[in-house]
Scaffold this active site. Structure first.
Site, PDB file in Angstrom:
ATOM      1  N   PRO A 277       0.822  -1.218   0.000  1.00  0.00           N
ATOM      2  CA  PRO A 277       0.000   0.000   0.000  1.00  0.00           C
ATOM      3  C   PRO A 277       0.852   1.263   0.000  1.00  0.00           C
ATOM      4  O   PRO A 277       1.879   1.330   0.661  1.00  0.00           O
ATOM      5  CB  PRO A 277      -0.786  -0.104   1.312  1.00  0.00           C
ATOM      6  CG  PRO A 277       0.081  -0.929   2.207  1.00  0.00           C
ATOM      7  CD  PRO A 277       0.871  -1.863   1.326  1.00  0.00           C
ATOM      8  N   ARG A 315      -1.076  16.261  -9.574  1.00  0.00           N
ATOM      9  CA  ARG A 315      -2.212  15.376  -9.801  1.00  0.00           C
ATOM     10  C   ARG A 315      -3.386  16.041 -10.525  1.00  0.00           C
ATOM     11  O   ARG A 315      -3.955  15.440 -11.441  1.00  0.00           O
ATOM     12  CB  ARG A 315      -2.679  14.722  -8.487  1.00  0.00           C
ATOM     13  CG  ARG A 315      -1.559  13.942  -7.780  1.00  0.00           C
ATOM     14  CD  ARG A 315      -2.065  13.085  -6.624  1.00  0.00           C
ATOM     15  NE  ARG A 315      -2.838  11.975  -7.121  1.00  0.00           N
ATOM     16  CZ  ARG A 315      -4.143  11.904  -7.100  1.00  0.00           C
ATOM     17  NH1 ARG A 315      -4.848  12.871  -6.563  1.00  0.00           N
ATOM     18  NH2 ARG A 315      -4.758  10.861  -7.601  1.00  0.00           N
ATOM     19  N   CYS A 345       3.114  28.991 -16.220  1.00  0.00           N
ATOM     20  CA  CYS A 345       2.552  29.517 -17.467  1.00  0.00           C
ATOM     21  C   CYS A 345       1.870  28.437 -18.301  1.00  0.00           C
ATOM     22  O   CYS A 345       2.319  28.113 -19.404  1.00  0.00           O
ATOM     23  CB  CYS A 345       3.664  30.172 -18.267  1.00  0.00           C
ATOM     24  SG  CYS A 345       4.549  31.346 -17.249  1.00  0.00           S
ATOM     25  N   GLU A 346       0.849  27.829 -17.751  1.00  0.00           N
ATOM     26  CA  GLU A 346       0.058  26.856 -18.495  1.00  0.00           C
ATOM     27  C   GLU A 346      -1.366  26.904 -17.961  1.00  0.00           C
ATOM     28  O   GLU A 346      -1.559  27.017 -16.744  1.00  0.00           O
ATOM     29  CB  GLU A 346       0.556  25.418 -18.261  1.00  0.00           C
ATOM     30  CG  GLU A 346       1.963  25.181 -18.697  1.00  0.00           C
ATOM     31  CD  GLU A 346       2.242  23.715 -18.989  1.00  0.00           C
ATOM     32  OE1 GLU A 346       1.294  22.963 -19.262  1.00  0.00           O
ATOM     33  OE2 GLU A 346       3.415  23.353 -18.954  1.00  0.00           O
ATOM     34  N   TYR A 373       1.744  10.961  -3.555  1.00  0.00           N
ATOM     35  CA  TYR A 373       1.985  11.394  -4.932  1.00  0.00           C
ATOM     36  C   TYR A 373       1.891  12.910  -5.065  1.00  0.00           C
ATOM     37  O   TYR A 373       1.495  13.422  -6.097  1.00  0.00           O
ATOM     38  CB  TYR A 373       1.032  10.681  -5.903  1.00  0.00           C
ATOM     39  CG  TYR A 373       1.089   9.170  -5.762  1.00  0.00           C
ATOM     40  CD1 TYR A 373       2.216   8.464  -6.164  1.00  0.00           C
ATOM     41  CD2 TYR A 373       0.034   8.443  -5.183  1.00  0.00           C
ATOM     42  CE1 TYR A 373       2.296   7.092  -6.013  1.00  0.00           C
ATOM     43  CE2 TYR A 373       0.102   7.072  -5.022  1.00  0.00           C
ATOM     44  CZ  TYR A 373       1.237   6.400  -5.444  1.00  0.00           C
ATOM     45  OH  TYR A 373       1.317   5.038  -5.295  1.00  0.00           O
TER      46      TYR A 373
HETATM   47  N1  LLP Z   1       2.866  -1.544  -5.998  1.00  0.00           N
HETATM   48  C1  LLP Z   1       3.166  -1.229  -7.278  1.00  0.00           C
HETATM   49  C2  LLP Z   1       3.873  -2.211  -8.099  1.00  0.00           C
HETATM   50  C3  LLP Z   1       2.797   0.022  -7.802  1.00  0.00           C
HETATM   51  O1  LLP Z   1       3.081   0.319  -9.075  1.00  0.00           O
HETATM   52  C4  LLP Z   1       2.110   0.945  -6.986  1.00  0.00           C
HETATM   53  C5  LLP Z   1       1.708   2.256  -7.491  1.00  0.00           C
HETATM   54  C6  LLP Z   1       1.837   0.585  -5.645  1.00  0.00           C
HETATM   55  C7  LLP Z   1       2.225  -0.675  -5.193  1.00  0.00           C
HETATM   56  C8  LLP Z   1       1.138   1.504  -4.682  1.00  0.00           C
HETATM   57  O2  LLP Z   1      -0.168   1.751  -5.075  1.00  0.00           O
HETATM   58  P1  LLP Z   1      -1.146   2.586  -4.099  1.00  0.00           P
HETATM   59  O3  LLP Z   1      -1.401   1.734  -2.879  1.00  0.00           O
HETATM   60  O4  LLP Z   1      -0.469   3.851  -3.778  1.00  0.00           O
HETATM   61  O5  LLP Z   1      -2.358   2.796  -4.936  1.00  0.00           O
HETATM   62  N2  LLP Z   1       0.713   8.925  -9.378  1.00  0.00           N
HETATM   63  C9  LLP Z   1      -0.588   8.313  -9.303  1.00  0.00           C
HETATM   64  C10 LLP Z   1      -0.522   6.948  -8.681  1.00  0.00           C
HETATM   65  C11 LLP Z   1       0.460   6.033  -9.371  1.00  0.00           C
HETATM   66  C12 LLP Z   1       0.546   4.678  -8.739  1.00  0.00           C
HETATM   67  C13 LLP Z   1       1.701   3.919  -9.271  1.00  0.00           C
HETATM   68  N3  LLP Z   1       1.908   2.636  -8.697  1.00  0.00           N
HETATM   69  C14 LLP Z   1      -1.537   9.237  -8.543  1.00  0.00           C
HETATM   70  O6  LLP Z   1      -1.119  10.327  -8.150  1.00  0.00           O
HETATM   71  O7  LLP Z   1      -2.720   8.933  -8.411  1.00  0.00           O
END
Ligand code: LLP
Length: 418
Positions: A277, A315, A345-346, A373
């Site tokens: 997580p 995000r 500037c966007e 993130y």
């Molecule tokens: N494990 C793997 C292999 C992953 O690629 C990710 C996230 C996680 C675990 C953790 O996932 P979570 O529990 O945080 O959902 N930048 C995007 C989110 C990208 C997630 C990438 N991988 C955002 O801001 O929503």
């Protein structure tokens, strides 16, 4: 009420635990990220408590927020880590994290990264292609090491989330189809320096329903069954990350329900359960604090131009993501609908559209649910130094990352010889 227990109004003023955000802005300046130690700790403990009695390991996905203080906090609570680069490995080690509780994910690990991770004796490589497996075998052989491996299986399940963060469909770049994975496991003897220890999947992020997790889990159990019937010893099942949080009106499963369902679904197997997580541990534990530089009223719209921008919190620009925005002092009279935008500037540089509040120039705004993130995806676009990060622990505040300076930003650049 803000809806986030550690981020609450006392009277008209928004606090983090016992510290007014106004005071943090006065002391450390804006923009800055502010985290609550209590919220981080409680989120972690909810996972641990829900797993009680089940052999498990929580591997915090470092990419969600990689500040060393946060990694150190989770390490102290007993967490393992999910990393995706040599850089993240270095952070984990520096934060006192246990490499023996660290898994290495990602589709494009370099040889140098493999070497670092083999040297550190990590728990497992989550391997995403046969080509990667061949390379890892070579690297391990050259080092006289055995690489522990899980294959990351692509279960072809629709995570029903934003397409950019959905990873478990067969058209995505991630993982190996279950059928191909089975034959790779069977050819284990071809890889002298690989030991298959686990089975892994991750279907996407910000999932708000249990269904897709359960479908993926089912497919993994079928594969596990096949592998075991062929005599392969699999020690752990890694079900990835992905549990969503509430940004607006989503109703994701609670941590307790999510873990309870994973445990119930895997009751009959003896393997250790791993999860990765990220967002659900840190997302609602942090905010982005920003000050209104200017108010601009046009015949079409009202703009609140703030000192945080898309480089600080990407995000909204990247996924059209919604973050609640609250005024830090909530006692102004004139309610208006604002476009909350940054100085970049966007037109894509916005933090929120059509937000109704009463504010004046110089007021502070708190962009909620920015712990995951946020800082980790920030950049220096427009040569903007990255924000400071502050940790609140009851009535105390700690700088866990200094605000970047412009000198630091340009220090590694050089002009050409004349
Ligand atoms: N494990 C793997 C292999 C992953 O690629 C990710 C996230 C996680 C675990 C953790 O996932 P979570 O529990 O945080 O959902 N930048 C995007 C989110 C990208 C997630 C990438 N991988 C955002 O801001 O929503």
């Amino acid at each position: 009420m803000s809806g986030f227990p550690e981020f609450n109004y006392r009277g008209n003023e928004l606090f983090v635990e016992s510290v007014p955000l106004r005071k943090i802005a006065e002391t450390f300046g804006t923009p800055c990220y502010v985290y609550s130690r209590s919220a981080l700790t409680k989120a972690y403990q909810k996972f641990e408590t829900a797993f009680a009695g089940r052999d498990h390991l929580i591997c915090y996905a470092v990419k969600a927020n990689s500040n060393i203080a946060i990694l150190n906090l989770f390490a102290q609570l007993g967490s393992g880590f999910d990393i995706v680069s040599g850089g993240e490995l270095q952070r984990v080690l520096q934060a006192g994290g246990d490499p023996g509780k660290t898994v290495f994910s990602g589709v494009g690990k370099s040889r140098a990264e493999m070497q670092l991770a083999l040297n550190a004796d990590i728990l497992c490589f989550n391997v995403e292609s046969e080509a990667e497996l061949i390379t890892l075998n070579e690297v391990a052989q050259a080092m006289g090491k055995i690489a522990p491996v899980s294959l990351r299986v692509n279960p072809d399940v629709d995570a029903k989330t934003h397409p950019y963060i959905s990873t478990g469909l067969k058209e995505n770049k991630f993982g190996i189809p279950a059928s191909a994975a089975a034959s790779i496991y069977q050819s284990a003897h071809q890889y002298s320096n690989i030991r298959f220890t686990g089975l892994d999947c991750h279907i996407g992020s910000q999932l708000t329903e249990l269904g897709p997790f359960m479908q993926a889990g089912e497919k993994m159990l079928q594969l596990l069954n096949t592998l075991q019937s062929q005599g392969l010893e699999i020690e752990h099942l890694d079900l990835g990350g992905g549990l969503g949080i509430r940004y607006a009106h989503e109703t994701p499963p609670t941590i307790e329900n999510y873990v309870a369902s994973l445990c119930a679904g895997t009751q009959h197997i003896k393997q250790r359960l791993l999860i990765e997580p990220g967002r659900s541990l840190v997302g609602n534990s942090g905010i982005l604090l920003t000050r209104i530089e200017y108010l601009k009223h046009t015949s079409a719209r009202n703009f609140a131009i703030v000192d945080a921008a898309m480089n600080d919190l990407m995000r909204p620009a990247l996924y059209d993501a919604y973050h609640e925005i609250l005024p830090v002092i909530n006692n102004r009279a004139e309610l208006r609908k604002y476009q909350v935008v940054g100085p970049v500037c966007e037109t894509g540089d916005f933090l929120g559209h059509d937000r109704e509040f009463a504010v004046e120039t110089g007021d502070l705004l708190s962009v909620m649910s920015a712990g995951a993130y946020g800082m980790s995806m920030s950049s220096n676009y427009n040569t903007r130094p990255r924000a400071a990060e502050i940790m609140v622990d009851q009535d105390k505040t700690y700088v866990i990352r200094q605000r970047e300076t412009i000198d630091q930003l340009i220090a590694s650049e050089q002009t050409l010889p004349q």
